[in-house]
Design a protein around this motif. Structure first.
Motif: not given
Ligand code: PMV
Length: 333
Positions: A13, A16, A18, A111, A143-146, A149, A196-197, A200, A246, A286-287
């Motif tokens: 990202a 990001k 977050w 993820s 649940g893994s929003g990213s 993309r 990252s969950l 958030h 972030l 990232d996280a």
């Molecule tokens: O998709 P998640 O819930 O793993 O969150 C991703 C969070 C970051 O990687 C830190 C930022 C992002 O936008 O990818």
């Protein structure tokens, strides 16, 4: 029995994600923008047995063996297989196997690529030909929003609309629009990993989060403009600022989350020195403790060689902008 294998890339990202307004459906508080990668990816086979009764998920090793995945991953993946089957209105069981091109032990987020691959392979095994917007929404619902993309290639924006369809990612530009490189310094972590969950959920406890959300609309527009103009000089400083923010939010949450390792700071300082030497390179994280360095092809060798020589940097992965998921002929099962 129908099956499909899909290779789906990770993404990094530039602005990001977050904080979520609905974490279960992964509806974010604000939009995010990313680059879809090409070298870091997950390959997943999904097989549909119309007569079967139990879903299965396996990790495929390089040697072609199937091993039982960690319980937390198994639970999330099986729940997603069920979601895909319900979405398709299908009966029977789904059996899946997955592997990453990059070592999971390196602490790289897998993820996004993992759930994007599971989603696209699952839909294909069930014989559904759906457009990227619908697949993006389905990937997000893991649940893994990213992952929303990672079903698209190139430069991708994920909006924050609470409506499922309107919250699908959109491609801002294809990979061929701009050949950016991402040199990843995998640093020795050591610190306990906080997902990252959890991040958030805690974001709103930071006094800096409200300010971040005020700033973001202008920053997102500046990033869209810099991508359109292929200007790393405009894009880079914003990308660094966003990543630092972030981590500022994470570190000032209650309880605080520290993702950085000592070597993270070494890499950040080295990237600033590279710029003083005239090499256009910018950091983002990232996280986790690893640093992704965004540069152009002419700077890639200098960035990779300099980072590889640093104490605390375990591996350097060279990546770039990719075209998104693709179907493969082989089966991992
Ligand atoms: O998709 P998640 O819930 O793993 O969150 C991703 C969070 C970051 O990687 C830190 C930022 C992002 O936008 O990818």
């Amino acid at each position: 029995m129908k099956w499909a294998t899909v290779e789906a890339p990770a993404n990094i990202a530039l602005v990001k994600y977050w904080g979520a307004r609905d974490l279960e459906r992964a509806i974010p508080h604000h939009p995010s923008i990313s680059i879809t990668l090409r070298a870091c990816n997950s390959t997943t086979t999904v097989e549909h047995d119309p007569e079967g009764s139990a879903d299965e998920i396996w990790l495929a090793t390089g040697a072609g063996e199937l091993v039982v995945p960690p319980e937390s991953f198994r639970k999330r993946a099986v729940a997603h297989l069920q979601r895909i089957r319900e979405w398709a209105g299908a009966a029977g069981a789904l059996r899946a196997a997955t592997r990453n091109s990059f070592p999971m032990s390196a602490g790289m987020a897998s993820s996004a690529s993992g759930f994007a691959a599971l989603t696209v392979a699952g839909a294909a095994a069930l014989g559904l030909e759906r457009g990227p917007a619908e697949l993006s929404s389905l990937a997000r619902s893991s649940g893994s929003g990213s992952a929303a993309r990672s079903v698209m290639g190139g430069y991708v924006e994920w909006p924050s609309d609470p409506d499922d369809e309107a919250c699908a990612a959109v491609q801002l530009a294809p990979a061929r629009h701009w050949d950016l490189r991402n040199v990843i310094a995998v640093v020795h972590g050591g610190a306990k990993k906080i997902s990252s969950l959890d991040g958030h959920v805690l974001a709103e406890t930071s006094p800096h989060y409200a300010r971040r959300r005020e700033i973001l609309p202008d920053r997102l527009q500046a990033v869209r403009d810099a991508i359109a103009a292929r200007s790393l000089g405009s894009l880079g400083p914003i990308v660094e600022e966003d990543a630092i923010e972030l981590h500022l939010v994470a570190m000032s949450s209650t309880p605080p989350i520290f993702y950085w390792a000592p070597a993270t700071l070494t890499v950040l300082a080295t990237v600033r020195e590279l710029r003083e030497r005239g090499i256009l390179a910018y950091s983002t994280m990232d996280a986790g403790p690893n640093v992704h360095v965004i540069c152009e092809p002419e700077g890639e060798d200098a960035v990779a060689e300099t980072l590889a020589a640093l104490e605390g940097v375990e591996t350097v992965i060279r990546d770039g902008v990719g075209d998104g998921p693709r179907l493969l002929e082989e089966s991992l099962l």
